[in-house]
Design a protein around this motif. Structure first.
Motif, PDB file in Angstrom:
ATOM      1  N   ASP A 384      33.405  75.711   9.449  1.00 33.21           N
ATOM      2  CA  ASP A 384      34.635  75.253   8.941  1.00 33.21           C
ATOM      3  C   ASP A 384      34.906  73.812   9.445  1.00 33.21           C
ATOM      4  O   ASP A 384      35.327  73.085   8.837  1.00 33.21           O
ATOM      5  CB  ASP A 384      35.971  76.298   9.401  1.00 33.21           C
ATOM      6  CG  ASP A 384      37.386  75.492   8.996  1.00 33.21           C
ATOM      7  OD1 ASP A 384      37.280  75.160   7.650  1.00 33.21           O
ATOM      8  OD2 ASP A 384      38.301  75.808   9.732  1.00 33.21           O
ATOM      9  N   ARG A 388      34.798  70.715   6.767  1.00 37.09           N
ATOM     10  CA  ARG A 388      36.005  69.846   6.489  1.00 37.09           C
ATOM     11  C   ARG A 388      35.975  68.711   7.334  1.00 37.09           C
ATOM     12  O   ARG A 388      37.132  67.856   7.227  1.00 37.09           O
ATOM     13  CB  ARG A 388      37.341  70.995   6.866  1.00 37.09           C
ATOM     14  CG  ARG A 388      37.550  71.892   6.078  1.00 37.09           C
ATOM     15  CD  ARG A 388      38.861  72.557   6.260  1.00 37.09           C
ATOM     16  NE  ARG A 388      39.142  73.387   7.583  1.00 37.09           N
ATOM     17  CZ  ARG A 388      40.054  72.943   8.317  1.00 37.09           C
ATOM     18  NH1 ARG A 388      40.710  71.716   8.185  1.00 37.09           N
ATOM     19  NH2 ARG A 388      40.157  73.397   9.583  1.00 37.09           N
ATOM     20  N   VAL A 390      36.656  68.229  10.559  1.00 34.24           N
ATOM     21  CA  VAL A 390      38.161  68.250  11.089  1.00 34.24           C
ATOM     22  C   VAL A 390      38.295  67.172  12.094  1.00 34.24           C
ATOM     23  O   VAL A 390      37.553  66.994  12.796  1.00 34.24           O
ATOM     24  CB  VAL A 390      38.332  69.637  11.912  1.00 34.24           C
ATOM     25  CG1 VAL A 390      39.732  69.728  12.496  1.00 34.24           C
ATOM     26  CG2 VAL A 390      38.138  70.827  10.608  1.00 34.24           C
TER      27      VAL A 390
END
Length: 413
Positions: A384, A388, A390
């Motif tokens: 993840d 993304r 992040v």
């Protein structure tokens, strides 16, 4: 409970997406990783001081080892300066000429230049860097000294390994080999080379010169190799012949870019990789979008280690680049069509834990004894975080707590 010998605790973080744990840090080392027994959702990070110990409440944030930039050029960016329009001619020779014509006007190389680039990488979680630093008849060893000073200015937050890089050629510029030898004697980890057939037009002569320096000084070799297909594969064979002849230790010789490896047919590539693995020769890639990517599974199956790098960051070669190593990892995965969890996680491992061997011999992971390099992100798991890209919530670099938001607000200080 807080241990008596620590000065920093990252409380309730999830190493590699696992169960919540408390990471205990003393100085620049992780000394323990213990189950925290604290659940809860992901919230913002804050810190408090208690009994002389800084406690950072991770509140379930994902924890990863510090990112590793295995191929950078931190000595020659215009990051943090007024916009520099792309000029000059294209191609390797054109970019070299344009850079030589413009670099003095931009103060390149300089301590401030390298410091800004290293700080930007640090803001996005890069705690270890292998950087190529130009060494030529125009700048001498000034760039090497500037990068060394920049690393010192960051007080050990970023561990920097230097490659003395002959961007303008080796043999075609008499005196450059002597400069590379001086750099090796001054303590750089590697000496570099560049396209021995296309730049110097003497692949045997260039490589013999570089390997002689390595044999005499104990430094490694990190070769820029853009040469395509059979020409590039020929250069790789010459490198491997010398590694075998000189008995050079695994990990001491690296091939950067190495486009030939993906250009040649699968059988030729298999043979190259098998020989590289047997001799411990590594590779680094900047995951160029316009080209095929190094094949992850073929490299892993053969046992050839490779790392990711940003290459130049807003320099006189290209206005692109932001110093975010996780962005390069994303680029590699996306361009390579990777979608399965095991492949996405493997890419994150290469960008952090496994890439560290390009800078250090020590273990680089969220384990006791490792240097305290930790990146906290608001993500479910490593896959993840990669997909993304992040934002980094907090960075710990060599035990120092770095606030990415503060660095973003004051990037040039």
């Amino acid at each position: 409970m807080l241990r008596d010998d620590v000065d920093l605790v990252l409380r309730s973080v999830r190493p590699w997406g696992g169960d919540p744990a408390d990471v205990h840090i003393a100085g620049d080392r992780i000394v323990a990783v213990e189950p925290s027994g604290v659940g809860g959702g992901v919230r913002s990070v804050g810190s408090i001081a208690a009994a002389g110990v800084t406690v950072v409440d991770g509140s379930g944030l994902l924890a990863l080892p510090g990112l590793v930039n295995a191929h950078a050029h931190v000595d020659k960016s215009w990051w943090g300066r007024p916009w520099e329009s792309y000029g000059g001619e294209g191609g390797t020779q054109g970019r070299i000429a344009h850079e030589r014509a413009r670099r003095d006007a931009l103060g390149i190389p300089g301590v401030d230049v390298a410091t800004r680039v290293l700080r930007e990488g640090l803001r996005t979680g890069t705690t270890r860097v292998r950087t190529h630093v130009d060494v030529d008849l125009g700048v001498g060893l000034r760039g090497v000294h500037a990068v060394q000073a920049a690393a010192e200015a960051l007080d050990g937050a970023v561990e920097v390994s230097i490659v003395a890089f002959p961007q303008d050629g080796v043999l075609r510029r008499p005196g450059v080999l002597d400069l590379l030898r001086q750099a090796a004697l001054a303590g750089v980890a590697h000496v570099g080379g560049l396209d021995p057939s296309l730049i110097d037009r003497d692949p045997v002569g260039q490589l013999d010169g570089l390997f002689a320096i390595a044999a005499d000084t104990g430094c490694g070799i990190d070769l820029h190799l853009h040469e395509p297909a059979d020409l590039g594969a020929f250069a790789i064979d010459l490198v491997l012949d010398r590694v075998e002849r000189d008995g050079i230790a695994p990990g001491k010789v690296n091939i950067a870019h190495g486009f030939a490896v993906v250009d040649v047919d699968p059988v030729r590539r298999r043979d190259l990789l098998e020989r590289m693995a047997g001799l411990g020769v590594t590779m680094t890639t900047v995951a160029p979008l316009r080209m095929r990517q190094l094949p992850l599974h073929e490299f892993d199956e053969a046992g050839v280690r490779f790392g990711f790098g940003t290459d130049g960051i807003r320099d006189l070669w290209s206005p692109y680049g932001d110093g975010d190593l996780l962005g390069i990892a994303w680029q590699y995965a996306r361009a390579g069509g990777m979608v399965r969890d095991e492949d996405l996680r493997r890419v994150v491992e290469i960008a952090s834990r496994d890439g560290a061997a390009f800078v250090t011999d020590e273990v680089h992971d969220l384990v006791p004894g490792a240097r305290a390099d930790v990146v906290l992100v608001d993500a479910e798991n490593p896959m993840d975080a990669l997909v993304r890209r992040v934002p980094r919530a907090l960075v710990v670099a060599g035990g120092q707590v770095i606030d990415p938001v503060a660095l973003e607000q004051h990037p040039w200080e």
